[in-house]
Write a protein that holds these residues in place. Structure first.
Motif, PDB file in Angstrom:
ATOM      1  N   LEU A  66       0.850  -1.189   0.000  1.00 56.11           N
ATOM      2  CA  LEU A  66       0.000   0.000   0.000  1.00 56.11           C
ATOM      3  C   LEU A  66       0.879   1.230   0.000  1.00 56.11           C
ATOM      4  CD1 LEU A  66      -2.727   1.521   0.371  1.00 56.11           C
ATOM      5  CD2 LEU A  66      -2.404   1.237   2.847  1.00 56.11           C
ATOM      6  N   VAL A 131       3.423  -0.850   4.093  1.00 52.92           N
ATOM      7  CA  VAL A 131       2.772   0.462   3.964  1.00 52.92           C
ATOM      8  C   VAL A 131       3.850   1.516   3.769  1.00 52.92           C
ATOM      9  CG1 VAL A 131       1.281   2.168   5.054  1.00 52.92           C
ATOM     10  CG2 VAL A 131       0.866  -0.276   5.445  1.00 52.92           C
ATOM     11  N   LEU A 160      -3.328   4.723  11.597  1.00 50.57           N
ATOM     12  CA  LEU A 160      -3.085   3.521  10.803  1.00 50.57           C
ATOM     13  C   LEU A 160      -2.873   2.271  11.643  1.00 50.57           C
ATOM     14  CD1 LEU A 160      -0.576   4.944   8.157  1.00 50.57           C
ATOM     15  CD2 LEU A 160      -2.987   4.415   7.779  1.00 50.57           C
ATOM     16  N   TYR A 164      -3.064  -1.384  10.343  1.00 49.08           N
ATOM     17  CA  TYR A 164      -1.755  -1.747   9.800  1.00 49.08           C
ATOM     18  C   TYR A 164      -0.723  -1.703  10.937  1.00 49.08           C
ATOM     19  CZ  TYR A 164      -4.298  -0.403   5.581  1.00 49.08           C
ATOM     20  OH  TYR A 164      -5.248  -0.288   4.587  1.00 49.08           O
ATOM     21  N   VAL A 168       5.425   1.957   9.414  1.00 46.27           N
ATOM     22  CA  VAL A 168       5.210   2.729   8.197  1.00 46.27           C
ATOM     23  C   VAL A 168       6.569   3.030   7.563  1.00 46.27           C
ATOM     24  CG1 VAL A 168       4.337   4.893   7.230  1.00 46.27           C
ATOM     25  CG2 VAL A 168       3.086   3.752   9.089  1.00 46.27           C
TER      26      VAL A 168
END
Length: 250
Positions: A66, A131, A160, A164, A168
């Motif tokens: 993503l 991500v 997030l 997730y 990140v």
């Protein structure tokens, strides 16, 4: 943007960057003039069209990628999302590993980090185990204070995290001092500011590795790899970025 804000943000930033603000204030008449010219003359490209998601390989994905962020995630510079960063990255990961890799991209062209936090359509985003965040250009030209930029990164992470839990991946802020579409000294000033925001990424990733990973990538400087605006990557530029990122993710 840069030419709309100068000393008004200085008091909100950390004092250790006083040389930057003094330089910016001293050059502000020229920077404002150059900035207005850039806004008036730059070619404005649309976001990419087509499906913002896809898959390389058959069956249930082994890996889901993503990409969220600003114009890079929105695919500005290419006609279709399958020519953009997320798709090209997924394809490379698939080719190198043999795994089935799904991809999805979600970008808001022209957004600052605060606007992304407020407008990210979290409920419609698919599951992902990789991500990537592509941000920083609009916060650079908008003179977002570093302290606020950091707070917004933490706020985005908290937003997030339930969906997730993986760290990140922070794609490095583009080195805007190399953007040939910008004149000098505007190019050098925004490049200086971009490096300051990029350092926020580096520090957060070092101090909070459970939440963030810093992910630099090869800079797109060859004009033949840029879109017609001389500012965003073209298809070949996104491929160069994807190759650099894929090598690190592998």
């Amino acid at each position: 943007m840069l030419w709309q804000e100068t000393a008004s943000t200085c008091s909100r930033d950390q004092p250790m960057h006083l040389p930057f603000w003094l330089t910016t204030a001293g050059l502000s008449p020229l920077l404002i003039y150059q900035g207005r010219n850039v806004r008036r003359n730059i070619v404005r490209l649309p976001e990419a069209g087509g499906d913002p998601s896809g898959q390389y390989g058959e069956g249930t994905p082994d890996r889901r990628v993503l990409v969220i962020g600003e114009s890079t995630a929105a695919g500005v510079g290419v006609q279709r999302h399958d020519q953009g960063l997320a798709s090209q990255l997924a394809r490379l990961l698939h080719e190198r590993s043999g795994e089935t890799v799904a991809w999805h991209t979600c970008g808001i062209n022209g957004a600052t980090l605060a606007e992304l936090v407020d407008n990210l359509p979290l409920e419609t985003l698919p599951q992902a185990d990789v991500v990537l965040l592509s941000m920083g250009v609009n916060d650079t030209t908008g003179f977002t204070p570093r302290s606020r930029f950091r707070r917004q990164l933490l706020a985005l992470r908290e937003t997030l995290k339930p969906r997730y839990p993986v760290p990140v991946q922070l794609l490095s802020v583009p080195p805007m001092h190399l953007f040939t579409a910008l004149p000098s000294p505007l190019r050098q000033v925004v490049g200086w500011r971009a490096r300051q925001l990029d350092n926020v990424y580096r520090v957060l990733a070092r101090k909070r590795p459970e939440d963030f990973t810093y992910l630099p990538y090869e800079t797109v400087t060859d004009t033949s790899l840029l879109a017609e605006d001389g500012y965003h990557p073209g298809e070949a530029g996104y491929r160069l970025m994807a190759e650099s990122i894929a090598s690190q993710l592998a």
